[in-house]
Scaffold this motif. Structure first.
Motif, PDB file in Angstrom:
ATOM      1  N   THR A 191     -14.792-119.717 -25.463  1.00 19.25           N
ATOM      2  CA  THR A 191     -14.578-120.185 -24.091  1.00 19.25           C
ATOM      3  C   THR A 191     -15.904-120.376 -23.368  1.00 19.25           C
ATOM      4  O   THR A 191     -16.096-121.382 -22.668  1.00 19.25           O
ATOM      5  CB  THR A 191     -13.710-119.175 -23.318  1.00 19.25           C
ATOM      6  OG1 THR A 191     -12.488-118.995 -24.013  1.00 19.25           O
ATOM      7  CG2 THR A 191     -13.436-119.648 -21.914  1.00 19.25           C
ATOM      8  N   LEU A 192     -16.838-119.441 -23.549  1.00 19.82           N
ATOM      9  CA  LEU A 192     -18.138-119.575 -22.890  1.00 19.82           C
ATOM     10  C   LEU A 192     -18.926-120.763 -23.427  1.00 19.82           C
ATOM     11  O   LEU A 192     -19.556-121.492 -22.660  1.00 19.82           O
ATOM     12  CB  LEU A 192     -18.940-118.284 -23.047  1.00 19.82           C
ATOM     13  CG  LEU A 192     -18.417-117.079 -22.270  1.00 19.82           C
ATOM     14  CD1 LEU A 192     -19.228-115.838 -22.605  1.00 19.82           C
ATOM     15  CD2 LEU A 192     -18.429-117.343 -20.783  1.00 19.82           C
ATOM     16  N   PHE A 193     -18.890-120.978 -24.748  1.00 21.88           N
ATOM     17  CA  PHE A 193     -19.570-122.139 -25.322  1.00 21.88           C
ATOM     18  C   PHE A 193     -18.931-123.439 -24.841  1.00 21.88           C
ATOM     19  O   PHE A 193     -19.629-124.418 -24.555  1.00 21.88           O
ATOM     20  CB  PHE A 193     -19.557-122.093 -26.849  1.00 21.88           C
ATOM     21  CG  PHE A 193     -20.609-121.205 -27.427  1.00 21.88           C
ATOM     22  CD1 PHE A 193     -21.926-121.311 -27.035  1.00 21.88           C
ATOM     23  CD2 PHE A 193     -20.281-120.261 -28.383  1.00 21.88           C
ATOM     24  CE1 PHE A 193     -22.907-120.498 -27.570  1.00 21.88           C
ATOM     25  CE2 PHE A 193     -21.250-119.444 -28.928  1.00 21.88           C
ATOM     26  CZ  PHE A 193     -22.564-119.555 -28.518  1.00 21.88           C
ATOM     27  N   GLU A 194     -17.604-123.454 -24.745  1.00 19.75           N
ATOM     28  CA  GLU A 194     -16.933-124.657 -24.260  1.00 19.75           C
ATOM     29  C   GLU A 194     -17.313-124.933 -22.811  1.00 19.75           C
ATOM     30  O   GLU A 194     -17.540-126.078 -22.423  1.00 19.75           O
ATOM     31  CB  GLU A 194     -15.415-124.508 -24.385  1.00 19.75           C
ATOM     32  CG  GLU A 194     -14.667-125.712 -23.893  1.00 19.75           C
ATOM     33  CD  GLU A 194     -13.166-125.509 -23.891  1.00 19.75           C
ATOM     34  OE1 GLU A 194     -12.461-126.463 -23.548  1.00 19.75           O
ATOM     35  OE2 GLU A 194     -12.703-124.409 -24.220  1.00 19.75           O
ATOM     36  N   TRP A 195     -17.388-123.877 -22.006  1.00 19.11           N
ATOM     37  CA  TRP A 195     -17.751-124.050 -20.601  1.00 19.11           C
ATOM     38  C   TRP A 195     -19.189-124.548 -20.470  1.00 19.11           C
ATOM     39  O   TRP A 195     -19.471-125.451 -19.688  1.00 19.11           O
ATOM     40  CB  TRP A 195     -17.569-122.731 -19.857  1.00 19.11           C
ATOM     41  CG  TRP A 195     -18.156-122.732 -18.484  1.00 19.11           C
ATOM     42  CD1 TRP A 195     -17.707-123.396 -17.387  1.00 19.11           C
ATOM     43  CD2 TRP A 195     -19.334-122.038 -18.075  1.00 19.11           C
ATOM     44  NE1 TRP A 195     -18.524-123.152 -16.309  1.00 19.11           N
ATOM     45  CE2 TRP A 195     -19.527-122.319 -16.709  1.00 19.11           C
ATOM     46  CE3 TRP A 195     -20.227-121.203 -18.716  1.00 19.11           C
ATOM     47  CZ2 TRP A 195     -20.585-121.781 -15.991  1.00 19.11           C
ATOM     48  CZ3 TRP A 195     -21.284-120.681 -17.997  1.00 19.11           C
ATOM     49  CH2 TRP A 195     -21.442-120.977 -16.650  1.00 19.11           C
ATOM     50  N   GLY A 245     -16.162-127.202 -19.853  1.00 17.07           N
ATOM     51  CA  GLY A 245     -14.778-126.745 -19.857  1.00 17.07           C
ATOM     52  C   GLY A 245     -14.460-125.967 -18.589  1.00 17.07           C
ATOM     53  O   GLY A 245     -15.341-125.666 -17.777  1.00 17.07           O
ATOM     54  N   PRO A 246     -13.202-125.604 -18.404  1.00 14.79           N
ATOM     55  CA  PRO A 246     -12.824-124.891 -17.181  1.00 14.79           C
ATOM     56  C   PRO A 246     -13.349-123.455 -17.178  1.00 14.79           C
ATOM     57  O   PRO A 246     -13.385-122.788 -18.200  1.00 14.79           O
ATOM     58  CB  PRO A 246     -11.293-124.907 -17.223  1.00 14.79           C
ATOM     59  CG  PRO A 246     -10.964-124.996 -18.667  1.00 14.79           C
ATOM     60  CD  PRO A 246     -12.053-125.832 -19.283  1.00 14.79           C
ATOM     61  N   ASN A 278     -12.319-120.894 -14.407  1.00 10.09           N
ATOM     62  CA  ASN A 278     -11.706-120.515 -13.143  1.00 10.09           C
ATOM     63  C   ASN A 278     -11.557-118.995 -13.072  1.00 10.09           C
ATOM     64  O   ASN A 278     -11.986-118.270 -13.961  1.00 10.09           O
ATOM     65  CB  ASN A 278     -10.361-121.241 -12.962  1.00 10.09           C
ATOM     66  CG  ASN A 278      -9.479-121.093 -14.173  1.00 10.09           C
ATOM     67  OD1 ASN A 278      -9.669-120.190 -14.980  1.00 10.09           O
ATOM     68  ND2 ASN A 278      -8.521-121.983 -14.310  1.00 10.09           N
ATOM     69  N   LEU A 279     -10.941-118.506 -12.022  1.00 10.59           N
ATOM     70  CA  LEU A 279     -10.867-117.066 -11.773  1.00 10.59           C
ATOM     71  C   LEU A 279     -10.112-116.304 -12.869  1.00 10.59           C
ATOM     72  O   LEU A 279     -10.599-115.269 -13.333  1.00 10.59           O
ATOM     73  CB  LEU A 279     -10.251-116.807 -10.395  1.00 10.59           C
ATOM     74  CG  LEU A 279     -10.247-115.351  -9.938  1.00 10.59           C
ATOM     75  CD1 LEU A 279     -11.680-114.831  -9.833  1.00 10.59           C
ATOM     76  CD2 LEU A 279      -9.517-115.215  -8.617  1.00 10.59           C
ATOM     77  N   PRO A 280      -8.933-116.752 -13.343  1.00  8.38           N
ATOM     78  CA  PRO A 280      -8.263-115.997 -14.414  1.00  8.38           C
ATOM     79  C   PRO A 280      -9.082-115.918 -15.712  1.00  8.38           C
ATOM     80  O   PRO A 280      -9.111-114.871 -16.362  1.00  8.38           O
ATOM     81  CB  PRO A 280      -6.963-116.769 -14.652  1.00  8.38           C
ATOM     82  CG  PRO A 280      -6.707-117.488 -13.381  1.00  8.38           C
ATOM     83  CD  PRO A 280      -8.057-117.808 -12.832  1.00  8.38           C
ATOM     84  N   ILE A 281      -9.762-116.992 -16.063  1.00  7.59           N
ATOM     85  CA  ILE A 281     -10.598-116.963 -17.265  1.00  7.59           C
ATOM     86  C   ILE A 281     -11.771-116.003 -17.063  1.00  7.59           C
ATOM     87  O   ILE A 281     -12.109-115.219 -17.951  1.00  7.59           O
ATOM     88  CB  ILE A 281     -11.092-118.381 -17.617  1.00  7.59           C
ATOM     89  CG1 ILE A 281      -9.918-119.248 -18.058  1.00  7.59           C
ATOM     90  CG2 ILE A 281     -12.164-118.334 -18.690  1.00  7.59           C
ATOM     91  CD1 ILE A 281     -10.280-120.695 -18.298  1.00  7.59           C
ATOM     92  N   PHE A 282     -12.386-116.024 -15.889  1.00  3.48           N
ATOM     93  CA  PHE A 282     -13.494-115.124 -15.596  1.00  3.48           C
ATOM     94  C   PHE A 282     -13.058-113.664 -15.613  1.00  3.48           C
ATOM     95  O   PHE A 282     -13.747-112.801 -16.172  1.00  3.48           O
ATOM     96  CB  PHE A 282     -14.119-115.487 -14.242  1.00  3.48           C
ATOM     97  CG  PHE A 282     -15.281-114.634 -13.879  1.00  3.48           C
ATOM     98  CD1 PHE A 282     -16.505-114.832 -14.502  1.00  3.48           C
ATOM     99  CD2 PHE A 282     -15.157-113.630 -12.944  1.00  3.48           C
ATOM    100  CE1 PHE A 282     -17.597-114.038 -14.185  1.00  3.48           C
ATOM    101  CE2 PHE A 282     -16.236-112.834 -12.620  1.00  3.48           C
ATOM    102  CZ  PHE A 282     -17.457-113.034 -13.234  1.00  3.48           C
ATOM    103  N   ILE A 283     -11.898-113.363 -15.032  1.00  2.00           N
ATOM    104  CA  ILE A 283     -11.395-111.986 -15.020  1.00  2.00           C
ATOM    105  C   ILE A 283     -11.065-111.524 -16.442  1.00  2.00           C
ATOM    106  O   ILE A 283     -11.410-110.408 -16.838  1.00  2.00           O
ATOM    107  CB  ILE A 283     -10.168-111.861 -14.085  1.00  2.00           C
ATOM    108  CG1 ILE A 283     -10.612-112.026 -12.627  1.00  2.00           C
ATOM    109  CG2 ILE A 283      -9.463-110.524 -14.275  1.00  2.00           C
ATOM    110  CD1 ILE A 283      -9.469-112.111 -11.650  1.00  2.00           C
ATOM    111  N   GLY A 284     -10.420-112.373 -17.226  1.00  2.00           N
ATOM    112  CA  GLY A 284     -10.109-112.015 -18.608  1.00  2.00           C
ATOM    113  C   GLY A 284     -11.355-111.788 -19.436  1.00  2.00           C
ATOM    114  O   GLY A 284     -11.430-110.842 -20.230  1.00  2.00           O
ATOM    115  N   THR A 285     -12.363-112.632 -19.248  1.00  2.00           N
ATOM    116  CA  THR A 285     -13.632-112.469 -19.955  1.00  2.00           C
ATOM    117  C   THR A 285     -14.301-111.156 -19.570  1.00  2.00           C
ATOM    118  O   THR A 285     -14.812-110.431 -20.425  1.00  2.00           O
ATOM    119  CB  THR A 285     -14.563-113.646 -19.634  1.00  2.00           C
ATOM    120  OG1 THR A 285     -13.931-114.861 -20.020  1.00  2.00           O
ATOM    121  CG2 THR A 285     -15.887-113.520 -20.333  1.00  2.00           C
TER     122      THR A 285
END
Length: 103
Positions: free
Chosen positions: A70-74, A79-80, A82-89
């Motif tokens: 996800t971080l490489f895609e971003w 890539g997206p 957003n807040l849910p992805i950041f919290i999960g990470t």
């Protein structure tokens, strides 16, 4: 697994040479090659984790691999993030750190 991988490589290399000739990296960008390389390394790391670790660490390595993807895609492909992805990470990174902390 090694026998299956060996025969799969033979089959897919034959199909690759048949369909593209010997110029099969022609349309690849550096980012595409890097992402493919990282996925291959991730697969090897998962295989090593399955062989040598316990079940909790296996799950954490899978989720950490998803976070890295996800971080490489971003970063590379916009890539997206957003807040849910950041919290999960953040939760995954904290759990990996707290599980690996020996004190």
């Amino acid at each position: 697994n090694c026998q299956l991988a060996f025969y799969s490589i033979l089959i897919y290399c034959g199909l690759l040479f048949y369909s593209t000739g010997f110029d099969f990296f022609h349309d690849w960008s550096g980012v595409a090659f890097f992402i493919s390389f990282i996925s291959g390394v991730g697969g090897i790391m998962v295989a090593l984790a399955l062989k040598y670790t316990d079940s909790i660490l296996k799950q954490m390595s899978s989720t950490f691999g998803i976070v890295l993807t996800t971080l490489f895609e971003w970063y590379f492909m916009n890539g997206p993030m957003n807040l849910p992805i950041f919290i999960g990470t953040t939760f995954v990174l904290i759990s990996v750190y707290s599980y690996s902390d020996k004190s």
